[in-house]
Scaffold this active site. Sequence first.
Site, mmCIF file in Angstrom:
data_model
loop_
_atom_site.group_PDB
_atom_site.id
_atom_site.type_symbol
_atom_site.label_atom_id
_atom_site.label_comp_id
_atom_site.label_asym_id
_atom_site.label_seq_id
_atom_site.Cartn_x
_atom_site.Cartn_y
_atom_site.Cartn_z
ATOM 1 C CD GLN A 221 -2.433 3.425 -6.215
ATOM 2 O OE1 GLN A 221 -2.994 2.779 -5.330
ATOM 3 N NE2 GLN A 221 -1.213 3.908 -6.086
ATOM 4 C CE1 TYR B 151 -1.645 -4.953 -2.132
ATOM 5 C CE2 TYR B 151 -0.691 -2.790 -2.513
ATOM 6 C CZ TYR B 151 -1.313 -3.698 -1.665
ATOM 7 O OH TYR B 151 -1.589 -3.349 -0.364
ATOM 8 N NE ARG C 242 2.777 5.753 -5.077
ATOM 9 C CZ ARG C 242 2.917 6.091 -3.795
ATOM 10 N NH1 ARG C 242 2.830 5.193 -2.837
ATOM 11 N NH2 ARG C 242 3.146 7.346 -3.453
ATOM 12 N N GLY D 236 1.559 11.275 2.813
ATOM 13 C CA GLY D 236 0.462 10.418 3.229
ATOM 14 C C GLY D 236 -0.101 10.804 4.579
ATOM 15 N NE ARG D 237 3.031 7.661 7.907
ATOM 16 C CZ ARG D 237 4.173 7.055 8.197
ATOM 17 N NH1 ARG D 237 4.358 6.527 9.390
ATOM 18 N NH2 ARG D 237 5.132 6.976 7.289
#
Length: 362
Positions: A97, A177, A224, A314-315
Amino acid sequence: MSLFEPAVFGALHLSNRVVMAPLTRTRADDAGVPTATMAEYYRQRAGQGLIISEGTWPAAEGKSYSGQPGIVTAAQIEGWRHIADAVHDDGGTIVMQLMHGGRVSHPEISGEPRVVGPSALAAPGSTHTPVGKLDMPVAHALTLDEIPTVVEQFAQAARNAIAAGFDGVEVHGANGYLVQEFLSPASNIRDDRYGGSPENRARFAIEVTRAVAEAVGADRTGIRLSPQHNIQGVLEEDDDDALATYLAVAEGLAPLGLAFVDILNAAPTSELVQRIRRALGAPLIINSGFGTPTTRDEAETLVAEGWADAVAAGRPVIANPDLVERWRQDAELNDPRPALFYGRTPEGYTDYPSLESVRAGA
């Protein structure tokens, strides 16, 4: 479709449809070089059908966090090569990424004299720097002459990722971002061809992704998106405007034939998400678990019912390196330790036990 069956996304071959979401873990050294500990972390998780790396800066100006890796210098490329080799040796597929933080940074973090963005606005709040917590600075608004340089930084970073042995790249157009800063009318108040209308605000995302695709192949390129995620002051609160903006992105990218689109959204079956998917025409990786962790049942349902081609977690992947096997067996899961998500040590990073070791010790 089954969550556990293989898939082909462009040039990417996935052994299953469970994807490791991009996860900032801040374990690189002070020069942004990936470490041996990072290689072990990614190797442990090679059983996911696809690994998307943590956000990696394509230019020092785009570094958002201490301990975040880059893909600019020869040492950084070599460090990532060890990671790609480790993942491949264990049968995995990995893409990098590319994340330019834009105004979400600070000169004390990046070592550069400024932060940049679409407009001369600061991200809200403060950030942790090596010298303490500091307010976010007002960004330098990129000029029309400077934007092509930033686009080329993404393209060169993509070339560097492939040189490091990665199977592909993902443009980070989400989470507040730089790329998403251009998409939002709250963070982009320009009055030139990169601002104003949804089509103009979509232009930078399209140009960056096109440049990356031209550099390494569209069949190795993904993007993404996190429509209406509304974090870090990048607000997209008008439903009609958000839909128009993201459809402009999708329609602008559709001719490229991207390997995948990776969407973070709490409502994966919503009109917004599914219209982006149809307009872009690429395989969809869905990540619905920003607020709450993605569950096995949810992931299976999204793929089986055709709402997504793969599901990113993710987690659960942080805490369970062998998540695919645990989900396949409907086995017990390790609990994540959020206090150790960010840091510089192996603790809470490479020390989560595998299912095999847990059962052996029982």
